[in-house]
Design a protein around this motif. Structure first.
Motif, PDB file in Angstrom:
ATOM      1  N   HIS A 166       0.840  -1.282  -0.099  1.00  0.00           N
ATOM      2  CA  HIS A 166       0.025  -0.108   0.016  1.00  0.00           C
ATOM      3  C   HIS A 166       1.019   1.216  -0.040  1.00  0.00           C
ATOM      4  O   HIS A 166       1.990   1.178   0.087  1.00  0.00           O
ATOM      5  CB  HIS A 166      -0.736   0.086   1.275  1.00  0.00           C
ATOM      6  N   CYS A 207      -4.766   5.841  -0.396  1.00  0.00           N
ATOM      7  CA  CYS A 207      -3.764   4.805  -1.013  1.00  0.00           C
ATOM      8  C   CYS A 207      -4.081   4.817  -2.445  1.00  0.00           C
ATOM      9  O   CYS A 207      -5.203   4.831  -2.965  1.00  0.00           O
ATOM     10  CB  CYS A 207      -4.111   3.456  -0.500  1.00  0.00           C
ATOM     11  N   PHE A 209      -2.655   2.672  -4.510  1.00  0.00           N
ATOM     12  CA  PHE A 209      -2.711   1.363  -5.476  1.00  0.00           C
ATOM     13  C   PHE A 209      -4.335   0.769  -5.287  1.00  0.00           C
ATOM     14  O   PHE A 209      -4.672   0.201  -6.299  1.00  0.00           O
ATOM     15  CB  PHE A 209      -2.157   0.180  -4.380  1.00  0.00           C
ATOM     16  N   HIS A 210      -5.018   1.355  -4.418  1.00  0.00           N
ATOM     17  CA  HIS A 210      -6.420   0.944  -4.293  1.00  0.00           C
ATOM     18  C   HIS A 210      -7.302   2.190  -4.004  1.00  0.00           C
ATOM     19  O   HIS A 210      -7.381   2.640  -2.825  1.00  0.00           O
ATOM     20  CB  HIS A 210      -6.701  -0.244  -3.048  1.00  0.00           C
ATOM     21  N   MET A 213      -9.567   3.474  -1.263  1.00  0.00           N
ATOM     22  CA  MET A 213      -9.018   3.427   0.255  1.00  0.00           C
ATOM     23  C   MET A 213      -8.834   4.740   0.627  1.00  0.00           C
ATOM     24  O   MET A 213      -7.930   5.544   0.118  1.00  0.00           O
ATOM     25  CB  MET A 213      -7.652   2.880   0.209  1.00  0.00           C
TER      26      MET A 213
HETATM   27 CU   LIG Z   1      -3.895   0.035  -0.561  1.00  0.00          CU
END
Ligand SMILES: [Cu+2]
Length: 281
Positions: A166, A207, A209-210, A213
């Protein structure tokens, strides 16, 4: 020529930021103790007025992500798979994750009750799968005494206890919290206490990456705040009594819940209550 111009502009912007930052800091130092007498508690409840927004399930989004096995691991809780912006109790309509805090009039600060001067606990924001837990956090690194900052001892740790990477990207008020972006490989943790300064509204954590989030982080220089629980209730103990203060509220779905000036109230010694109704319509 163009480079020279841009350097001049950059220098001017920097000077402006520096001046603004200094005046902010000086404004902090000029604050004087608000005269009060005794202490009272403030308890209350935030409820949703009308039909609460529908839950937004993130499972389909997670299924399409390369990290789906982590995001949808059997141990991932429901709250990690549902967008937690609106967390409204179905029975009572209590709204969770509303920050309630007490603001002293401009130029003043509230005395910190002796029982609230030391806060040894370490706050933790974890990323066990593909959500920040908890969604809403309040950090109080110091309190004011004679107008100067005294450390409370509280610290804050961000963890990645997941098996995937993350990152944590913080965005705040540029004059107070210019922000940071830290990579968080699996099974790592970072103490972010030194990176945070007080600001009126929360710092946003994200975050990359996601993209779903997110989390919110308030930083206070006094202990007079509470986050509403799952049933919408809150309690702020040992509030200085006898002077008019503003009860502030903030929810990530609508911003200020009592207006940007808050609700004016004189806390009396003993018990005080406040009911707040909110809606995003
Ligand atoms: Cu993440």
């Amino acid at each position: 020529m163009r480079r020279a111009m841009s350097s001049v502009i950059a220098a001017a912007v920097f000077a402006l930021l520096l001046t603004a930052n200094l005046s902010f800091a000086q404004g902090d130092k000029k604050r004087t103790l608000l005269p009060t007498k005794g202490f009272g508690s403030l308890t209350g409840k935030v409820t949703y007025d009308g039909d609460p927004p529908a839950e937004v399930n993130l499972v389909e989004l997670m299924k399409k992500h390369a990290d789906k096995d982590c995001c949808l691991a059997p141990k991932a809780k429901d709250i990690e798979k549902i967008d937690p912006t609106w967390k409204v109790d179905k029975k009572t309509k209590g709204v969770a994750n509303v920050m309630i805090w007490i603001k002293a009039p401009i130029g003043t600060y509230l005395e910190t009750h002796p029982k609230l001067k030391v806060r040894k606990e370490q706050l933790v924001i974890d990323q066990p799968h593909c959500a920040f837990l908890p969604r809403m956090t309040a950090f109080q690194p110091y309190y004011l005494n004679n107008g100067t900052e005294v450390a409370t001892g509280q610290s804050i740790l961000v963890k990645n206890s997941a098996v995937v990477p993350h990152n944590i990207r913080a965005t705040g008020n540029p004059l107070r919290n210019p922000g940071f972006n830290k990579n968080m490989p699996p099974m790592t943790e970072i103490d972010i206490s030194a990176d945070l300064k007080t600001q009126p509204l929360p710092i946003s954590l994200q975050c990359d990456f996601h993209p779903w989030m997110a989390a919110k982080l308030f930083v206070f220089d006094h202990p007079y705040y509470a986050i509403t629980k799952a049933d919408g209730t809150f309690e702020i103990p040992f509030v200085p009594a006898g002077a008019e203060v503003s009860i502030m509220g903030w929810h990530e779905g609508i911003g200020y819940t009592n207006g940007n000036m808050g609700k004016k109230m004189v806390i009396k010694a003993g018990a005080n209550t406040l009911e707040v109704k909110i809606s995003n319509k």
